[in-house]
Design an enzyme around this catalytic site. Structure first.
Site, short mmCIF file in Angstrom:
data_model
loop_
_atom_site.label_atom_id
_atom_site.label_comp_id
_atom_site.label_asym_id
_atom_site.label_seq_id
_atom_site.Cartn_x
_atom_site.Cartn_y
_atom_site.Cartn_z
N TYR A 142 0.83 -1.21 0.00
CA TYR A 142 0.00 0.00 0.00
C TYR A 142 0.86 1.26 0.00
O TYR A 142 0.46 2.30 -0.51
CB TYR A 142 -0.89 0.05 1.25
CG TYR A 142 -2.23 -0.64 1.13
CD1 TYR A 142 -2.33 -1.96 0.75
CD2 TYR A 142 -3.41 0.05 1.41
CE1 TYR A 142 -3.57 -2.59 0.65
CE2 TYR A 142 -4.65 -0.57 1.31
CZ TYR A 142 -4.72 -1.88 0.93
OH TYR A 142 -5.94 -2.49 0.84
N LYS A 189 2.89 -15.34 2.58
CA LYS A 189 3.14 -16.06 1.33
C LYS A 189 4.66 -16.31 1.30
O LYS A 189 5.37 -15.89 0.39
CB LYS A 189 2.64 -15.22 0.14
CG LYS A 189 2.66 -15.92 -1.19
CD LYS A 189 1.58 -16.98 -1.36
CE LYS A 189 1.77 -17.72 -2.68
NZ LYS A 189 0.85 -18.89 -2.82
N ASP A 221 -3.12 -18.19 0.40
CA ASP A 221 -4.10 -18.87 -0.46
C ASP A 221 -4.81 -19.97 0.33
O ASP A 221 -6.03 -20.14 0.27
CB ASP A 221 -3.46 -19.41 -1.75
CG ASP A 221 -2.13 -20.12 -1.53
OD1 ASP A 221 -1.63 -20.13 -0.38
OD2 ASP A 221 -1.59 -20.69 -2.50
N ASP A 245 -6.50 -6.91 4.25
CA ASP A 245 -7.63 -6.25 3.59
C ASP A 245 -8.52 -7.30 2.93
O ASP A 245 -9.74 -7.30 3.09
CB ASP A 245 -7.09 -5.27 2.54
CG ASP A 245 -8.21 -4.56 1.81
OD1 ASP A 245 -9.15 -4.10 2.48
OD2 ASP A 245 -8.15 -4.48 0.56
N ASP A 249 -12.53 -8.93 4.39
CA ASP A 249 -13.80 -8.90 3.64
C ASP A 249 -14.33 -10.32 3.50
O ASP A 249 -15.53 -10.57 3.65
CB ASP A 249 -13.59 -8.31 2.23
CG ASP A 249 -13.86 -6.81 2.18
OD1 ASP A 249 -13.64 -6.14 3.22
OD2 ASP A 249 -14.26 -6.30 1.12
C1 IPM Z 1 -10.40 -1.04 4.17
C2 IPM Z 1 -10.61 -0.43 2.82
C3 IPM Z 1 -9.42 0.47 2.50
C4 IPM Z 1 -8.17 -0.38 2.47
C5 IPM Z 1 -9.56 1.30 1.21
C6 IPM Z 1 -10.83 2.11 1.18
C7 IPM Z 1 -8.36 2.16 0.96
O1 IPM Z 1 -10.79 -1.41 1.86
O2 IPM Z 1 -10.24 -0.30 5.15
O3 IPM Z 1 -10.42 -2.27 4.27
O4 IPM Z 1 -7.88 -1.01 1.46
O5 IPM Z 1 -7.47 -0.41 3.47
MG MG Z 2 -11.00 -3.36 2.63
#
Ligand code: IPM
Ligand code: MG
Length: 371
Positions: A142, A189, A221, A245, A249
């Site tokens: 990042y 990884k 993975d 990240d 999710d």
């Molecule tokens: C998160 C989001 C952010 C990230 C984005 C919006 C930059 O996806 O906080 O998980 O990737 O960190």
């Molecule tokens: Mg995110």
């Protein structure tokens, strides 16, 4: 207790979910005799529209002078669909994380008994899941050097980690594991990436200081598969920025909705609290977004301020809404309540206006706000 909170509503559904959290925080303040003062600041697409800058200096200044920061969401489709945009909303959040040195993003993943049947995963596999992801937040790909060549035919993003960056979050993750089920899983990884090999080395060294914690290592993975296949095996997951990240999710599927997951970003001083979901522009302004990710983030904020009883009450109120099927559209697309109704119910619960034993039928009067 008197506390100063910087509020960054941000983009998309950010403002409407954050408003419900403020409502709940106000109810907590009134019930427990605290004083919360809010300063509202800009960040993201909203800030670009108003100032040309995704993170105005006043926002950083306010965050530095606050006891905590509550943030909504960031992002707008007009930038997502324009890869040539020079200024992007997300730059605001990344710069804020870096400026405040919020190096650890903590994302708890739990299940709620009333929602088990809604998950695409089998209830018996997810019942009782309770783990926490420690995502490194200010390093890795990042924040590495980003380049595109003059012809626009080649691009690169460097992934860099220093030993110190790995050490500080690793200690936090081990300390958390010690207070939980005493298991830490490093997700990396290391069969391919040099940075992952450094993570493994540092974590193995630090593990010696936490002999009561069992450590294991998973390639990302495989971890992505295990989170779906057998999520009960996890206690504390430690990982670098981008892997964290992605898998957080993914892990939200276990809870039943991305809209349910809160997070805390902590570091050298300040702390920021935000739901893990994005700005969900399709839902913005419709009063249908799930405010629980934000409200549970506000509960984490209270805990951070040392207000454990207050945080527990907010969580109890959230459990109560779910147990009584007061849920938003993401959870039940057929029979749902508005964002603002959920916020109202939770703040009323916190204020003692709804006894915990009350049954849904007894508050059907609220149907005026029900679709
Ligand atoms: C998160 C989001 C952010 C990230 C984005 C919006 C930059 O996806 O906080 O998980 O990737 O960190
Ligand atoms: Mg995110």
């Amino acid at each position: 207790m008197k506390k100063q909170i910087t509020v960054i509503e941000g983009d998309g559904i950010g403002p409407e979910v954050t408003r419900q959290s403020i409502r709940v925080l106000d109810a907590i303040a009134a019930t427990f005799n605290h004083e919360f003062n809010y300063s509202y600041c800009l960040m993201g697409a909203d800030a670009i529209d108003k100032t040309g800058n995704p993170l105005p200096d006043e926002t950083i200044e306010s965050c530095l002078n606050s006891d905590a920061i509550l943030f909504g969401a960031i992002g707008h489709p007009k930038y997502d669909n324009d890869p040539t945009a020079k200024v992007r909303p997300e730059q605001g959040l990344l710069k804020l994380r870096k400026s405040l040195q919020l190096f650890a993003n903590i994302r708890p993943v739990t299940t709620y008994a009333p929602l088990l049947h809604l998950s695409p995963l089998k209830p018996k596999n997810i019942e009782g899941v309770d783990f926490i992801i420690f995502r490194e937040l200010t390093g890795g790909i990042y924040f590495g050097k980003k380049e595109t060549n003059a012809e626009g035919t080649q691009a690169s993003d460097d992934c860099v980690y220093t030993r110190e960056e790995i050490e500080r979050i690793t200690h936090l993750a081990f300390q958390s594991a010690q207070k939980r089920k005493k298991k830490l899983t490093l997700v990396d990884k290391a069969n391919v990436l040099e940075t992952s090999r450094l993570w493994r080395k540092v974590v193995q060294e630090i593990a010696i200081q936490y002999a009561d914690v069992k450590v294991d290592f998973l390639f990302v993975d495989n971890a992505a598969m295990q989170i779906i296949l057998n999520p009960k095996q996890f206690d504390v997951i430690l990982t670098e920025n981008m892997f964290g990240d992605i898998i957080s999710d993914e892990a939200s599927v276990i809870s039943g909705s991305l809209g349910l997951l809160p997070s805390a970003s902590v570091g050298k001083g300040n702390a920021l609290f935000e739901p893990i979901h994005g700005s969900y522009p399709q839902a913005a302004g419709k009063d249908i977004a799930n405010p629980l990710g934000s409200i549970l983030s506000a509960a984490m904020l209270l805990e951070h301020l040392g207000l454990g009883k207050e945080a527990a009450l907010v969580k109890e109120a959230v459990d109560w809404t779910l147990a009584n099927s007061f849920v938003t559209k993401d959870i039940d697309p057929m029979n749902f309540y508005f964002t603002s109704t959920i916020g109202e119910l939770i703040s009323d619960y916190v204020s003692g206006k709804i006894p915990g034993s009350v049954k849904k039928e007894n508050i059907e009067l609220r149907k005026s706000t029900i679709i």
